[in-house]
Design a protein around this motif. Sequence first.
Motif, PDB file in Angstrom:
ATOM      1  N   TRP A  57     -56.134 -32.310  81.964  1.00 43.33           N
ATOM      2  CA  TRP A  57     -55.596 -32.512  83.316  1.00 43.33           C
ATOM      3  C   TRP A  57     -55.508 -31.212  84.112  1.00 43.33           C
ATOM      4  CZ3 TRP A  57     -55.965 -37.385  84.219  1.00 43.33           C
ATOM      5  CH2 TRP A  57     -55.633 -38.327  83.264  1.00 43.33           C
ATOM      6  N   LEU A  58     -56.237 -30.184  83.704  1.00 40.25           N
ATOM      7  CA  LEU A  58     -56.119 -28.878  84.366  1.00 40.25           C
ATOM      8  C   LEU A  58     -56.403 -28.953  85.873  1.00 40.25           C
ATOM      9  CD1 LEU A  58     -55.555 -25.881  83.575  1.00 40.25           C
ATOM     10  CD2 LEU A  58     -58.007 -25.537  83.550  1.00 40.25           C
ATOM     11  N   GLY A  59     -57.385 -29.746  86.242  1.00 39.50           N
ATOM     12  CA  GLY A  59     -57.773 -29.824  87.650  1.00 39.50           C
ATOM     13  C   GLY A  59     -56.945 -30.797  88.477  1.00 39.50           C
ATOM     14  N   TYR A  60     -55.991 -31.459  87.829  1.00 40.47           N
ATOM     15  CA  TYR A  60     -55.202 -32.458  88.558  1.00 40.47           C
ATOM     16  C   TYR A  60     -53.884 -31.844  88.991  1.00 40.47           C
ATOM     17  CZ  TYR A  60     -58.320 -36.328  87.716  1.00 40.47           C
ATOM     18  OH  TYR A  60     -59.404 -37.160  87.739  1.00 40.47           O
ATOM     19  N   ALA A 198     -64.897 -32.433  75.146  1.00 35.28           N
ATOM     20  CA  ALA A 198     -64.688 -33.051  76.472  1.00 35.28           C
ATOM     21  C   ALA A 198     -63.552 -32.372  77.223  1.00 35.28           C
ATOM     22  CB  ALA A 198     -64.399 -34.540  76.302  1.00 35.28           C
ATOM     23  N   VAL A 199     -62.464 -32.032  76.518  1.00 37.93           N
ATOM     24  CA  VAL A 199     -61.325 -31.451  77.251  1.00 37.93           C
ATOM     25  C   VAL A 199     -61.625 -30.008  77.690  1.00 37.93           C
ATOM     26  CG1 VAL A 199     -59.567 -32.954  76.234  1.00 37.93           C
ATOM     27  CG2 VAL A 199     -59.999 -30.769  75.182  1.00 37.93           C
ATOM     28  N   PHE A 200     -62.367 -29.263  76.879  1.00 42.10           N
ATOM     29  CA  PHE A 200     -62.750 -27.915  77.319  1.00 42.10           C
ATOM     30  C   PHE A 200     -63.693 -28.001  78.533  1.00 42.10           C
ATOM     31  CE2 PHE A 200     -61.108 -25.754  73.495  1.00 42.10           C
ATOM     32  CZ  PHE A 200     -60.564 -24.643  74.118  1.00 42.10           C
ATOM     33  N   ALA A 201     -64.585 -28.993  78.502  1.00 32.96           N
ATOM     34  CA  ALA A 201     -65.495 -29.177  79.640  1.00 32.96           C
ATOM     35  C   ALA A 201     -64.692 -29.471  80.904  1.00 32.96           C
ATOM     36  CB  ALA A 201     -66.453 -30.321  79.350  1.00 32.96           C
ATOM     37  N   SER A 202     -63.634 -30.270  80.754  1.00 36.85           N
ATOM     38  CA  SER A 202     -62.782 -30.613  81.897  1.00 36.85           C
ATOM     39  C   SER A 202     -62.119 -29.355  82.472  1.00 36.85           C
ATOM     40  CB  SER A 202     -61.735 -31.628  81.425  1.00 36.85           C
ATOM     41  OG  SER A 202     -60.782 -31.836  82.404  1.00 36.85           O
ATOM     42  N   GLY A 203     -61.682 -28.462  81.581  1.00 36.04           N
ATOM     43  CA  GLY A 203     -61.075 -27.205  82.039  1.00 36.04           C
ATOM     44  C   GLY A 203     -62.086 -26.283  82.687  1.00 36.04           C
ATOM     45  N   ILE A 204     -63.274 -26.172  82.047  1.00 37.97           N
ATOM     46  CA  ILE A 204     -64.326 -25.268  82.543  1.00 37.97           C
ATOM     47  C   ILE A 204     -64.784 -25.695  83.940  1.00 37.97           C
ATOM     48  CG2 ILE A 204     -66.777 -24.655  82.202  1.00 37.97           C
ATOM     49  CD1 ILE A 204     -65.190 -23.002  80.289  1.00 37.97           C
ATOM     50  N   ILE A 205     -64.948 -27.010  84.131  1.00 40.76           N
ATOM     51  CA  ILE A 205     -65.483 -27.494  85.414  1.00 40.76           C
ATOM     52  C   ILE A 205     -64.544 -27.135  86.564  1.00 40.76           C
ATOM     53  CG2 ILE A 205     -64.513 -29.852  85.634  1.00 40.76           C
ATOM     54  CD1 ILE A 205     -68.218 -29.163  85.919  1.00 40.76           C
TER      55      ILE A 205
ATOM     56  N   ILE B 196     -61.252 -16.021  80.413  1.00 41.36           N
ATOM     57  CA  ILE B 196     -60.391 -16.420  79.284  1.00 41.36           C
ATOM     58  C   ILE B 196     -60.755 -17.826  78.804  1.00 41.36           C
ATOM     59  CG2 ILE B 196     -58.017 -16.916  78.548  1.00 41.36           C
ATOM     60  CD1 ILE B 196     -57.094 -14.809  80.619  1.00 41.36           C
ATOM     61  N   LEU B 197     -60.967 -18.748  79.752  1.00 45.21           N
ATOM     62  CA  LEU B 197     -61.249 -20.129  79.349  1.00 45.21           C
ATOM     63  C   LEU B 197     -62.589 -20.234  78.627  1.00 45.21           C
ATOM     64  CD1 LEU B 197     -59.981 -22.904  79.362  1.00 45.21           C
ATOM     65  CD2 LEU B 197     -61.195 -23.405  81.449  1.00 45.21           C
ATOM     66  N   SER B 198     -63.605 -19.503  79.111  1.00 42.35           N
ATOM     67  CA  SER B 198     -64.898 -19.570  78.413  1.00 42.35           C
ATOM     68  C   SER B 198     -64.800 -18.906  77.042  1.00 42.35           C
ATOM     69  CB  SER B 198     -66.013 -18.945  79.254  1.00 42.35           C
ATOM     70  OG  SER B 198     -65.627 -17.699  79.744  1.00 42.35           O
ATOM     71  N   PHE B 199     -63.992 -17.837  76.928  1.00 42.35           N
ATOM     72  CA  PHE B 199     -63.762 -17.208  75.625  1.00 42.35           C
ATOM     73  C   PHE B 199     -63.134 -18.224  74.673  1.00 42.35           C
ATOM     74  CE2 PHE B 199     -60.603 -15.307  72.803  1.00 42.35           C
ATOM     75  CZ  PHE B 199     -61.359 -14.399  72.087  1.00 42.35           C
ATOM     76  N   LEU B 200     -62.103 -18.909  75.163  1.00 43.89           N
ATOM     77  CA  LEU B 200     -61.411 -19.902  74.336  1.00 43.89           C
ATOM     78  C   LEU B 200     -62.355 -21.028  73.912  1.00 43.89           C
ATOM     79  CD1 LEU B 200     -57.976 -20.352  76.195  1.00 43.89           C
ATOM     80  CD2 LEU B 200     -58.322 -19.424  73.918  1.00 43.89           C
ATOM     81  N   ILE B 224     -71.355 -30.553  76.599  1.00 42.55           N
ATOM     82  CA  ILE B 224     -72.460 -30.517  77.583  1.00 42.55           C
ATOM     83  C   ILE B 224     -72.520 -31.835  78.371  1.00 42.55           C
ATOM     84  CG2 ILE B 224     -74.997 -30.372  77.834  1.00 42.55           C
ATOM     85  CD1 ILE B 224     -74.867 -28.445  75.333  1.00 42.55           C
ATOM     86  N   LEU B 225     -72.355 -32.956  77.654  1.00 42.40           N
ATOM     87  CA  LEU B 225     -72.387 -34.272  78.317  1.00 42.40           C
ATOM     88  C   LEU B 225     -71.276 -34.373  79.377  1.00 42.40           C
ATOM     89  CD1 LEU B 225     -73.325 -37.389  78.267  1.00 42.40           C
ATOM     90  CD2 LEU B 225     -71.326 -37.715  76.821  1.00 42.40           C
ATOM     91  N   THR B 226     -70.085 -33.930  79.003  1.00 42.70           N
ATOM     92  CA  THR B 226     -68.943 -34.027  79.938  1.00 42.70           C
ATOM     93  C   THR B 226     -69.153 -33.136  81.154  1.00 42.70           C
ATOM     94  OG1 THR B 226     -67.564 -34.356  77.983  1.00 42.70           O
ATOM     95  CG2 THR B 226     -66.411 -33.987  80.047  1.00 42.70           C
ATOM     96  N   ILE B 227     -69.622 -31.903  80.899  1.00 46.40           N
ATOM     97  CA  ILE B 227     -69.885 -30.973  82.011  1.00 46.40           C
ATOM     98  C   ILE B 227     -70.892 -31.598  82.979  1.00 46.40           C
ATOM     99  CG2 ILE B 227     -71.200 -28.861  82.567  1.00 46.40           C
ATOM    100  CD1 ILE B 227     -68.632 -27.801  81.762  1.00 46.40           C
ATOM    101  N   THR B 228     -71.965 -32.166  82.404  1.00 46.20           N
ATOM    102  CA  THR B 228     -73.031 -32.743  83.238  1.00 46.20           C
ATOM    103  C   THR B 228     -72.485 -33.873  84.114  1.00 46.20           C
ATOM    104  OG1 THR B 228     -74.508 -32.268  81.399  1.00 46.20           O
ATOM    105  CG2 THR B 228     -75.399 -33.655  83.134  1.00 46.20           C
ATOM    106  N   LEU B 229     -71.690 -34.755  83.498  1.00 49.77           N
ATOM    107  CA  LEU B 229     -71.159 -35.894  84.262  1.00 49.77           C
ATOM    108  C   LEU B 229     -70.159 -35.437  85.328  1.00 49.77           C
ATOM    109  CD1 LEU B 229     -70.647 -38.538  81.420  1.00 49.77           C
ATOM    110  CD2 LEU B 229     -72.464 -38.481  83.112  1.00 49.77           C
ATOM    111  N   LEU B 230     -69.302 -34.476  84.949  1.00 50.16           N
ATOM    112  CA  LEU B 230     -68.290 -34.016  85.920  1.00 50.16           C
ATOM    113  C   LEU B 230     -68.935 -33.266  87.078  1.00 50.16           C
ATOM    114  CD1 LEU B 230     -65.362 -32.850  83.568  1.00 50.16           C
ATOM    115  CD2 LEU B 230     -65.397 -34.848  85.048  1.00 50.16           C
ATOM    116  N   LYS B 231     -70.027 -32.565  86.797  1.00 48.89           N
ATOM    117  CA  LYS B 231     -70.724 -31.843  87.868  1.00 48.89           C
ATOM    118  C   LYS B 231     -71.336 -32.804  88.883  1.00 48.89           C
ATOM    119  CE  LYS B 231     -73.147 -28.043  87.817  1.00 48.89           C
ATOM    120  NZ  LYS B 231     -72.484 -27.053  88.630  1.00 48.89           N
TER     121      LYS B 231
END
Lengths: 235, 258
Positions: A57-60, A198-205, B196-200, B224-231
């Motif tokens: 929920w980082l972006g919320y 999935a949760v790290f992707a949510s934070g990264i985005i 920091i987040l990418s390091f983590l 990768i799948l989640t990043i692609t969909l969220l983008k």
Amino acid sequence: MNTYAVLIFIAGIVAMDTTSGPQVLISEPIVSCSLLGFLFGIPETGLTMGALFQLLWLGYMPLGAARLTDGNMGAYISTAGLFTAGRIFGLHDDIMKAVVIPAMLYSIIVGYIGLRVTQSIRKLNGIRNDKMRQVLETGEEVSIKWYHVKGIGSSLVRGMIMGVILIPLGACLFGIITVLPLQVIHALMRSSFLIWGAVFASGIIFFWNRGIERYFLIGSIGGILWILFLLLGKG
Amino acid sequence: MDTLSSPGKRLNLRTLLNIYLRSFFFQGSFSIKDRQNTGFAFCMEPVGRILWNDPADLKAFRLRHLEYYNGNPFMVPLVLGAVARMEERLLSGDGMKIDDISQFKKAVSQASGAVGDRFFWRTLRPFGLVLGLLAAIFYGLWGVFVFLALFNIPTMLLKWYWLTQGYKLGPKVVIELQNQYIARAAHTMENTGGIILSFLAVAFLSRQEYEISWISAGTIGIFILTITLLKRKISHSIVFPIAVCVAIIFGIIIDMFP
């Protein structure tokens, strides 16, 4: 019973801090779930659950009148349900891991319910607000403080009611996991680690949208060096 | 704080402290129609009680602060301080009109909302969170306190600073909205937060005893799948259940072919 009463009260505080005040962010999952872990005597698990929900929920953010899923309440109620189920059904560590995925799905549902209830409370605040203005225009003495406290109290009550209903419901749902076939439980256990992707992707985005991609490269290289350092340390 | 006790001014440090404490509950009765109007009137109440003794004046004061208001809750002390000063000037007949107060509130609420949302919600909060998560890896539960301190200490100090600056400068306080220190700090926190987040992410997702395993590969695949969909701007509430389904299917496959 005492623990349950404390859980309900904290649910009220989480709801209040999210939308009304004092907005010192004690409602963020990393704080509320860690507190739950502390209450149930499993601080590390609480912190892990908090980190998991926090990244999700980082972006919320509760920006003004934005209609966003109530991630804070979702995370708190879901984790409270999980830990309660753990205590009632005597779930051991492996089963607790298997329940993480259902708990995350449950948190999304709770978040939606939280959003709907918040919208209703905001409509009620509007009605109360109009009434206060009408009384004030007639020249009668009106306590703005009292009307405002009612608004703050509505948020507290919202959280407590959600806690009373949704924590036991979650605990019952998570208890059902124990009767599932062993193969499903194993699959859920493995998935509980996979979901970190999935949760790290949510934070990264969330940071990605700022156009700071090159800083991700620096962080990633740092991460790789850290792993190499640990590997060298292991010999 | 000599400006607060100099001659000709009616508000004192105690009144400002009262406004400051009330500002923590500024969003208390947020409504869809008028947003934070009741919160604004609630915070201004101590000013009204001191400045306007006549019931008709007090009524007019309350009604004008029950107008629509929509701003950032952490930056509102800046507006409250300035409006308190404008109310004082209105009382003393120092060239201030009721319309000026109303127009100032309308103009500043939007600007402070944009600046405050960006700084507090989009920058300081996520920065505090990722630093708290990093601290949690090394120091466990202390990470929670790191986050709370990182967010709350600057926020509380800035709120008090803005309230007193607002009161000191009146409508001229709008210059604070273009504070270069804040803009620079926000930029640095965004970049550091990304690092920091990418390091983590790399350090954590490659865990599993640092061996190449199907679990690690699956985790990175789901990442990768989640990043692609969220983008592609698909909502979290849709993407996340999809990621969960993929994770469960992958978990079953791994279990079948260990």
